[in-house]
Design a protein around this motif. Structure first.
Motif, mmCIF file in Angstrom:
data_model
loop_
_atom_site.group_PDB
_atom_site.id
_atom_site.type_symbol
_atom_site.label_atom_id
_atom_site.label_comp_id
_atom_site.label_asym_id
_atom_site.label_seq_id
_atom_site.Cartn_x
_atom_site.Cartn_y
_atom_site.Cartn_z
ATOM 1 N N TYR A 89 -73.381 37.270 36.432
ATOM 2 C CA TYR A 89 -72.281 37.640 37.460
ATOM 3 C C TYR A 89 -73.076 38.577 38.011
ATOM 4 C CZ TYR A 89 -71.517 41.574 34.207
ATOM 5 O OH TYR A 89 -71.551 42.966 33.333
ATOM 6 N N GLY A 90 -74.499 38.823 38.134
ATOM 7 C CA GLY A 90 -75.061 40.104 38.764
ATOM 8 C C GLY A 90 -75.147 40.125 40.404
ATOM 9 N N TRP A 91 -74.876 38.851 40.994
ATOM 10 C CA TRP A 91 -74.847 38.968 42.583
ATOM 11 C C TRP A 91 -73.481 38.554 42.884
ATOM 12 C CZ3 TRP A 91 -78.630 41.076 45.214
ATOM 13 C CH2 TRP A 91 -79.775 40.993 44.884
ATOM 14 N N THR A 92 -72.602 38.804 41.880
ATOM 15 C CA THR A 92 -71.005 38.676 42.380
ATOM 16 C C THR A 92 -70.583 39.689 43.351
ATOM 17 O OG1 THR A 92 -70.663 37.330 40.494
ATOM 18 C CG2 THR A 92 -68.799 38.075 41.650
ATOM 19 N N VAL A 93 -70.790 40.833 43.300
ATOM 20 C CA VAL A 93 -70.791 42.156 43.892
ATOM 21 C C VAL A 93 -71.937 42.945 44.194
ATOM 22 C CG1 VAL A 93 -68.412 42.072 43.146
ATOM 23 C CG2 VAL A 93 -69.988 43.329 42.200
ATOM 24 N N ASP A 94 -72.029 43.737 44.868
ATOM 25 C CA ASP A 94 -73.026 44.574 45.075
ATOM 26 C C ASP A 94 -72.842 45.818 44.219
ATOM 27 O OD1 ASP A 94 -71.343 46.609 46.389
ATOM 28 O OD2 ASP A 94 -72.055 45.896 48.273
ATOM 29 N N THR A 95 -73.545 46.830 44.151
ATOM 30 C CA THR A 95 -73.535 47.934 43.145
ATOM 31 C C THR A 95 -72.441 48.949 43.432
ATOM 32 O OG1 THR A 95 -75.382 49.004 44.257
ATOM 33 C CG2 THR A 95 -75.914 47.963 42.150
ATOM 34 N N ALA A 96 -71.856 48.690 44.767
ATOM 35 C CA ALA A 96 -70.629 49.634 44.901
ATOM 36 C C ALA A 96 -69.403 48.969 44.851
ATOM 37 C CB ALA A 96 -70.715 49.777 46.540
ATOM 38 N N GLY A 97 -69.500 47.508 44.428
ATOM 39 C CA GLY A 97 -68.142 46.714 43.969
ATOM 40 C C GLY A 97 -67.802 45.894 44.903
ATOM 41 N N THR A 98 -68.497 45.774 46.269
ATOM 42 C CA THR A 98 -67.956 44.921 47.231
ATOM 43 C C THR A 98 -68.333 43.349 46.958
ATOM 44 O OG1 THR A 98 -68.359 46.583 48.743
ATOM 45 C CG2 THR A 98 -68.130 44.441 49.827
ATOM 46 N N PRO A 99 -67.572 42.547 47.071
ATOM 47 C CA PRO A 99 -67.749 40.939 46.744
ATOM 48 C C PRO A 99 -68.929 40.501 47.745
ATOM 49 C CG PRO A 99 -65.434 41.311 46.558
ATOM 50 C CD PRO A 99 -66.179 42.606 47.157
ATOM 51 N N LEU A 100 -69.909 40.062 47.186
ATOM 52 C CA LEU A 100 -70.921 39.368 48.166
ATOM 53 C C LEU A 100 -70.462 38.069 48.872
ATOM 54 C CD1 LEU A 100 -74.049 40.335 46.191
ATOM 55 C CD2 LEU A 100 -73.097 41.389 48.233
ATOM 56 N N PHE A 101 -69.679 37.295 48.291
ATOM 57 C CA PHE A 101 -68.979 36.236 48.789
ATOM 58 C C PHE A 101 -67.528 36.314 49.177
ATOM 59 C CE2 PHE A 101 -72.711 35.599 46.005
ATOM 60 C CZ PHE A 101 -73.545 34.721 46.847
ATOM 61 N N PRO A 102 -67.257 36.854 50.275
ATOM 62 C CA PRO A 102 -65.827 37.213 50.464
ATOM 63 C C PRO A 102 -65.125 35.953 50.814
ATOM 64 C CG PRO A 102 -67.223 37.773 52.504
ATOM 65 C CD PRO A 102 -68.265 37.315 51.302
ATOM 66 N N ASP A 103 -65.480 34.811 51.030
ATOM 67 C CA ASP A 103 -64.846 33.517 51.259
ATOM 68 C C ASP A 103 -64.531 32.527 50.044
ATOM 69 O OD1 ASP A 103 -64.539 34.490 54.009
ATOM 70 O OD2 ASP A 103 -66.421 33.189 54.480
ATOM 71 N N ALA A 104 -65.148 33.479 48.975
ATOM 72 C CA ALA A 104 -64.869 32.393 47.802
ATOM 73 C C ALA A 104 -63.874 32.937 46.656
ATOM 74 C CB ALA A 104 -66.318 32.343 46.974
ATOM 75 N N ARG A 105 -63.289 31.815 46.069
ATOM 76 C CA ARG A 105 -62.596 32.225 44.871
ATOM 77 C C ARG A 105 -63.298 32.139 43.861
ATOM 78 N NH1 ARG A 105 -58.637 26.830 44.300
ATOM 79 N NH2 ARG A 105 -60.175 25.249 44.592
ATOM 80 N N HIS A 106 -63.237 33.019 42.796
ATOM 81 C CA HIS A 106 -64.235 32.950 41.631
ATOM 82 C C HIS A 106 -63.447 32.733 40.431
ATOM 83 C CE1 HIS A 106 -65.836 35.780 44.666
ATOM 84 N NE2 HIS A 106 -67.047 35.743 43.991
ATOM 85 N N VAL A 107 -63.812 31.601 39.988
ATOM 86 C CA VAL A 107 -63.262 31.110 38.684
ATOM 87 C C VAL A 107 -63.832 31.439 37.555
ATOM 88 C CG1 VAL A 107 -62.597 28.604 37.843
ATOM 89 C CG2 VAL A 107 -62.817 29.092 40.472
ATOM 90 N N VAL A 108 -62.648 31.971 36.477
ATOM 91 C CA VAL A 108 -63.227 32.275 35.357
ATOM 92 C C VAL A 108 -61.876 31.904 34.390
ATOM 93 C CG1 VAL A 108 -63.750 34.376 33.758
ATOM 94 C CG2 VAL A 108 -64.134 34.388 36.403
ATOM 95 N N GLN A 109 -62.264 31.437 32.918
ATOM 96 C CA GLN A 109 -61.315 31.166 32.070
ATOM 97 C C GLN A 109 -60.555 32.596 31.681
ATOM 98 O OE1 GLN A 109 -60.444 28.334 30.483
ATOM 99 N NE2 GLN A 109 -61.632 26.765 31.764
ATOM 100 N N ARG A 110 -59.369 32.144 31.419
ATOM 101 C CA ARG A 110 -58.530 33.336 30.785
ATOM 102 C C ARG A 110 -59.187 33.872 29.630
ATOM 103 N NH1 ARG A 110 -53.734 34.799 32.642
ATOM 104 N NH2 ARG A 110 -53.346 32.499 33.659
ATOM 105 N N ALA A 111 -59.352 33.047 28.822
ATOM 106 C CA ALA A 111 -60.096 33.420 27.560
ATOM 107 C C ALA A 111 -61.119 34.394 27.383
ATOM 108 C CB ALA A 111 -60.156 32.297 26.670
ATOM 109 N N GLU A 112 -61.854 34.112 28.550
ATOM 110 C CA GLU A 112 -63.188 35.013 28.724
ATOM 111 C C GLU A 112 -62.703 36.430 28.987
ATOM 112 O OE1 GLU A 112 -67.487 35.287 29.146
ATOM 113 O OE2 GLU A 112 -66.125 34.045 27.981
ATOM 114 N N ILE A 113 -61.688 36.482 30.072
ATOM 115 C CA ILE A 113 -61.415 37.787 30.308
ATOM 116 C C ILE A 113 -60.614 38.690 29.270
ATOM 117 C CG2 ILE A 113 -59.840 39.269 32.151
ATOM 118 C CD1 ILE A 113 -60.465 36.865 34.067
ATOM 119 N N THR A 114 -59.706 37.863 28.550
ATOM 120 C CA THR A 114 -58.971 38.527 27.334
ATOM 121 C C THR A 114 -59.846 38.920 26.237
ATOM 122 O OG1 THR A 114 -56.996 36.947 27.877
ATOM 123 C CG2 THR A 114 -57.234 37.874 25.614
#
Length: 332
Positions: A184-209
């Protein structure tokens, strides 16, 4: 790129490497990388500098590999190449000499000097008719990303995307196979700004939980995406994108490496490609699918998942697209 061969006596306790706890995983990887720093000069004297230069040339020469599945163009994007901390036999202790021999025939570039493991860090772009793009994983990221403690940062993904003719605004979907820091390293920059601002980011709920409170993924990527309204949480097998003639991109749960690990099936009709994430991380698991990796969170589940995925790929003729083997696309 930094190569860090690690002495074979690098401490790897069973609790830290078999539970899959994120904090333990980071501790083990950071410790293995740190332990190898003292050996760097000796390794360089025996050819390490030449290997490093060759690896840098390799990134430039083979950073994009393309296959097609119907109307979809699937691009393997090489974010980085490096040496994994520690000795390969420590990470796959159940592998036999025969398993290793088969693995070396399948992926000879994975076998570095002194029992080291050479691997790619790869993302995938699936380009649809019209030029819109789904990314699968975003690599190790910039210097200062959570992978910096052990991976060869900075990665090359932004430059590789430009070389492929992909603007960040072309990306409308990102599927994160799982929330380990080299995915997930290039999902955001080191300040927390999304690098792909037009993209929905798909993650399984079980992964976040399953994330612990101190997991770097929570602060570095999950919360910034939530704040930006770009996080799409799914449960189970889910159609991510539809395409012409019944073609589709589907997120497929493949747990074991992590609790909510998912792969992506690119179904182009007659041709199908399964983007595997970390279902198999080394060719030894392709040669001997029952072989466990010490950093799998649930080795029994990971083994079942791997066996099922490979059997399904053989039965249906899927091409496999791998994250860490030195061949992007392989047949099971």
């Amino acid at each position: 790129m930094t190569h860090r061969p690690v002495p074979s006596d690098t401490p790897m306790t069973g609790d830290a490497t078999t539970t899959g706890d994120a904090t333990s995983r980071r501790t083990v990887l950071r410790g293995a990388a740190t332990a190898g720093m003292g050996a760097l000069a000796a390794w360089a004297d025996t050819g390490g500098a030449r290997a490093a230069a060759a690896s840098q040339r390799r990134i430039g020469a083979a950073r994009i590999v393309t296959r097609h599945a119907g109307a979809y163009e699937v691009l393997a994007l090489l974010d980085a190449h490096g040496t994994f901390p520690g000795k390969r036999r420590d990470w796959f202790p159940d592998a036999s000499d025969a398993d290793w021999a088969r693995a070396e025939r399948l992926d000879p570039a994975a076998f570095g000097p002194d029992d080291t493991w050479e691997l790619d860090f790869r993302c995938y772009a699936v380009r649809r008719p019209g030029g819109r793009v789904t990314l699968v994983d975003t690599g190790i990221g910039p210097a200062g990303s959570p992978a910096s403690a052990w991976a060869p940062v900075p990665g090359h993904l932004p430059a590789v995307l430009r070389h492929a003719g992909i603007d960040r605004h072309d990306v409308d979907t990102i599927v994160l196979t799982h929330l380990h820091e080299d995915h997930y390293g290039w999902t955001v920059d080191t300040a927390g700004t999304p690098l792909f601002p037009d993209a929905r980011h798909v993650v399984q709920r079980a992964e976040i939980t399953a994330l612990t409170a101190d997991d770097s993924a929570r602060a570095y990527v999950v919360e910034p995406l939530r704040r930006a309204g770009l996080l799409r949480v799914i449960d189970g097998r889910t159609a991510v994108r539809g395409g012409p003639g019944g073609s589709s991109l589907t997120a497929v749960p493949t747990p074991g490496h992590t609790a909510g690990h998912q792969s992506v099936l690119v179904d182009g009709g007659r041709e199908r490609i399964m983007i595997t994430g970390d279902v198999l991380v080394h060719a030894v698991q392709l040669a001997a699918p029952s072989v466990a990796y010490r950093l799998e969170s649930d080795q029994a589940t990971a083994r079942r998942t791997r066996l099922n995925l490979l059997a399904d790929a053989r039965d249906h003729g899927h091409l496999l697209a791998t994250a860490h083997l030195n061949h992007a696309f392989v047949r099971p």
